[in-house]
Write a protein that holds these residues in place. Sequence first.
Motif, PDB file in Angstrom:
ATOM      1  N   GLY A 282       0.737   2.618  -5.090  1.00 62.14           N
ATOM      2  CA  GLY A 282       1.299   3.375  -3.983  1.00 62.14           C
ATOM      3  C   GLY A 282       1.364   4.873  -4.180  1.00 62.14           C
ATOM      4  N   PHE A 283       1.260   5.337  -5.422  1.00 61.42           N
ATOM      5  CA  PHE A 283       1.349   6.774  -5.682  1.00 61.42           C
ATOM      6  C   PHE A 283       0.014   7.367  -6.115  1.00 61.42           C
ATOM      7  N   ASP A 284      -1.047   6.611  -5.982  1.00 59.36           N
ATOM      8  CA  ASP A 284      -2.368   7.104  -6.405  1.00 59.36           C
ATOM      9  C   ASP A 284      -2.752   8.380  -5.653  1.00 59.36           C
ATOM     10  N   GLY A 285      -2.364   8.459  -4.386  1.00 57.95           N
ATOM     11  CA  GLY A 285      -2.722   9.632  -3.597  1.00 57.95           C
ATOM     12  C   GLY A 285      -2.188  10.921  -4.175  1.00 57.95           C
ATOM     13  N   TRP A 286      -1.086  10.835  -4.912  1.00 47.58           N
ATOM     14  CA  TRP A 286      -0.487  12.021  -5.498  1.00 47.58           C
ATOM     15  C   TRP A 286      -1.410  12.649  -6.535  1.00 47.58           C
ATOM     16  N   PHE A 287      -2.306  11.813  -7.102  1.00 50.23           N
ATOM     17  CA  PHE A 287      -3.207  12.278  -8.161  1.00 50.23           C
ATOM     18  C   PHE A 287      -4.620  12.534  -7.637  1.00 50.23           C
ATOM     19  N   SER A 288      -4.776  12.595  -6.322  1.00 50.10           N
ATOM     20  CA  SER A 288      -6.100  12.787  -5.741  1.00 50.10           C
ATOM     21  C   SER A 288      -6.528  14.254  -5.713  1.00 50.10           C
ATOM     22  N   HIS A 289      -5.704  15.134  -6.229  1.00 50.42           N
ATOM     23  CA  HIS A 289      -6.001  16.569  -6.259  1.00 50.42           C
ATOM     24  C   HIS A 289      -5.675  17.104  -7.646  1.00 50.42           C
ATOM     25  N   ASP A 290      -6.061  18.325  -7.910  1.00 44.02           N
ATOM     26  CA  ASP A 290      -5.727  18.958  -9.182  1.00 44.02           C
ATOM     27  C   ASP A 290      -4.225  19.216  -9.233  1.00 44.02           C
ATOM     28  N   LEU A 291      -3.588  18.757 -10.294  1.00 51.94           N
ATOM     29  CA  LEU A 291      -2.140  18.912 -10.421  1.00 51.94           C
ATOM     30  C   LEU A 291      -1.802  20.311 -10.925  1.00 51.94           C
ATOM     31  N   ASN A 292      -0.661  20.806 -10.493  1.00 52.76           N
ATOM     32  CA  ASN A 292      -0.196  22.117 -10.949  1.00 52.76           C
ATOM     33  C   ASN A 292       1.314  22.214 -10.786  1.00 52.76           C
ATOM     34  N   ASN A 293       1.870  23.371 -11.147  1.00 50.14           N
ATOM     35  CA  ASN A 293       3.318  23.555 -11.112  1.00 50.14           C
ATOM     36  C   ASN A 293       3.905  23.383  -9.716  1.00 50.14           C
ATOM     37  N   ALA A 294       3.150  23.767  -8.686  1.00 49.25           N
ATOM     38  CA  ALA A 294       3.683  23.732  -7.325  1.00 49.25           C
ATOM     39  C   ALA A 294       4.005  22.306  -6.888  1.00 49.25           C
ATOM     40  N   TYR A 295       3.181  21.341  -7.287  1.00 49.03           N
ATOM     41  CA  TYR A 295       3.453  19.956  -6.899  1.00 49.03           C
ATOM     42  C   TYR A 295       4.736  19.458  -7.549  1.00 49.03           C
ATOM     43  N   LEU A 296       4.949  19.816  -8.793  1.00 52.56           N
ATOM     44  CA  LEU A 296       6.171  19.401  -9.475  1.00 52.56           C
ATOM     45  C   LEU A 296       7.380  20.145  -8.913  1.00 52.56           C
ATOM     46  N   ALA A 297       7.203  21.406  -8.533  1.00 52.46           N
ATOM     47  CA  ALA A 297       8.297  22.162  -7.940  1.00 52.46           C
ATOM     48  C   ALA A 297       8.740  21.525  -6.635  1.00 52.46           C
ATOM     49  N   SER A 298       7.784  21.015  -5.839  1.00 51.23           N
ATOM     50  CA  SER A 298       8.136  20.408  -4.561  1.00 51.23           C
ATOM     51  C   SER A 298       8.934  19.131  -4.765  1.00 51.23           C
ATOM     52  N   ILE A 299       8.605  18.348  -5.804  1.00 49.80           N
ATOM     53  CA  ILE A 299       9.357  17.131  -6.092  1.00 49.80           C
ATOM     54  C   ILE A 299      10.775  17.480  -6.524  1.00 49.80           C
ATOM     55  N   ALA A 300      10.914  18.464  -7.375  1.00 54.96           N
ATOM     56  CA  ALA A 300      12.233  18.848  -7.875  1.00 54.96           C
ATOM     57  C   ALA A 300      13.132  19.324  -6.743  1.00 54.96           C
ATOM     58  N   THR A 301      12.545  20.007  -5.762  1.00 56.51           N
ATOM     59  CA  THR A 301      13.332  20.499  -4.640  1.00 56.51           C
ATOM     60  C   THR A 301      14.025  19.351  -3.921  1.00 56.51           C
ATOM     61  N   TYR A 302      13.351  18.223  -3.794  1.00 54.81           N
ATOM     62  CA  TYR A 302      13.906  17.093  -3.052  1.00 54.81           C
ATOM     63  C   TYR A 302      14.802  16.200  -3.902  1.00 54.81           C
ATOM     64  N   GLU A 303      14.573  16.127  -5.186  1.00 50.76           N
ATOM     65  CA  GLU A 303      15.181  15.052  -5.961  1.00 50.76           C
ATOM     66  C   GLU A 303      16.155  15.470  -7.056  1.00 50.76           C
ATOM     67  N   ALA A 304      16.084  16.695  -7.545  1.00 49.61           N
ATOM     68  CA  ALA A 304      16.808  17.035  -8.768  1.00 49.61           C
ATOM     69  C   ALA A 304      18.307  16.770  -8.686  1.00 49.61           C
ATOM     70  N   TRP A 305      18.936  17.071  -7.522  1.00 48.74           N
ATOM     71  CA  TRP A 305      20.388  16.930  -7.400  1.00 48.74           C
ATOM     72  C   TRP A 305      20.832  15.608  -6.772  1.00 48.74           C
ATOM     73  N   VAL A 306      19.915  14.710  -6.467  1.00 46.61           N
ATOM     74  CA  VAL A 306      20.313  13.466  -5.796  1.00 46.61           C
ATOM     75  C   VAL A 306      21.351  12.682  -6.608  1.00 46.61           C
ATOM     76  N   PRO A 307      21.199  12.519  -7.934  1.00 47.04           N
ATOM     77  CA  PRO A 307      22.243  11.795  -8.680  1.00 47.04           C
ATOM     78  C   PRO A 307      23.613  12.470  -8.590  1.00 47.04           C
ATOM     79  N   ALA A 308      23.633  13.791  -8.475  1.00 47.29           N
ATOM     80  CA  ALA A 308      24.924  14.486  -8.334  1.00 47.29           C
ATOM     81  C   ALA A 308      25.584  14.102  -7.009  1.00 47.29           C
ATOM     82  N   PHE A 309      24.814  14.025  -5.944  1.00 43.48           N
ATOM     83  CA  PHE A 309      25.381  13.623  -4.658  1.00 43.48           C
ATOM     84  C   PHE A 309      25.756  12.141  -4.656  1.00 43.48           C
ATOM     85  N   GLN A 310      25.033  11.320  -5.402  1.00 45.22           N
ATOM     86  CA  GLN A 310      25.434   9.923  -5.545  1.00 45.22           C
ATOM     87  C   GLN A 310      26.812   9.833  -6.199  1.00 45.22           C
TER      88      GLN A 310
END
Length: 351
Positions: A282-310
């Motif tokens: 299900g996550f293969d599409g995430w690797f269909s392009h060249d990976l870089n810092n921007a892709y990881l930055a976008s994930i962190a924006t959405y997820e980093a604080w979720v456990p704190a809100f939990q």
Amino acid sequence: MAWRYRWLLLALLTLLQGCSSLGYYSQSIGGHLQLMGQRRPINQLLQDPDTPPPIKRKLQRVVAMRTFATEGLGLPDNNSYRSYAALGRKAVVWSVVAAPAFSIQPKQWCYLFIGCASYRGYFSQNDAETYAATLQQQGWDVAVLPVPAYSTLGWFDDPLPSTVIDWPEAQVAGLIFHELAHQQLYVKNDSAFNEAFASLVEQEGVKRWLNGRDDAALSRWQLSRQREGQFIDLLLAVRDELDRLYRQPLDEPSMGQRKARLFEQLRERYQQLKQQWGGYAGFDGWFSHDLNNAYLASIATYEAWVPAFQQLLKQAGGDLAGFYAASRALGELPSPQREQRLQALLQAADP
């Protein structure tokens, strides 16, 4: 609020952004007006004999989800997601995210009223890719991400776009809950706070929506969430490794080689995860392009604080009204104290 004033407000919000061009102003206003013009009330579509039966069945569920969002989750009671827009394309907007070549901190763009955010949206994929290419020429790591829906934070009655109508029910419900959560609470200049808050409301909302209605769908969603959580943990772990790397006193060639190796290891570790999942791809599409810092930055924006809100929801005893109040109080803190409080919640959430 009069409609004329609301159109003017959008124009001001878009036109007075910092560091933007006239072309960006034009596409922002034109794209949004086109989207708003394509809306039709869902109740009207349900009564229209020309509406295909499969679409009617899905829209009937959307009506129920929207009612539940207000009555069951305490989210805003307005006309957002009570209309439908048939767009004929795969995304509503395309989001450009950028980060320096040796940093995982995303570039910020600042906007009137809503403050600064770590992304910039385009209604044309070609325009987004053209702008991304300009940033790449300047040395930035760049990602162009399709966005299936967006929130105007209550300034407009946002429609449900056709880009999501064929999604599984849990995902459609999650999107509605997520975007309405942005209308419930939005803190200027803090994308990570806003997205984590909305993501937590989305997760809790979907769980409550499916519980007792469709236990099989709930089980599928929980398995999906488990896999997604493992995948996100992998991305955040690599992001932390990159952050430590970029703090080392290395020359650029050495830094670049080690950076490339970490991204190679990310691909290898993902293949190991797939084996644990029995080949689930299900996550293969995430690797269909060249990976870089921007892709990881976008994930962190959405997820980093979720456990704190939990943890904050847990402290509220699972009561959403209490959770909203506590989140609002947290959002009103100055940025350093807010981050300190979130860090404390994050530590408390660790097993």
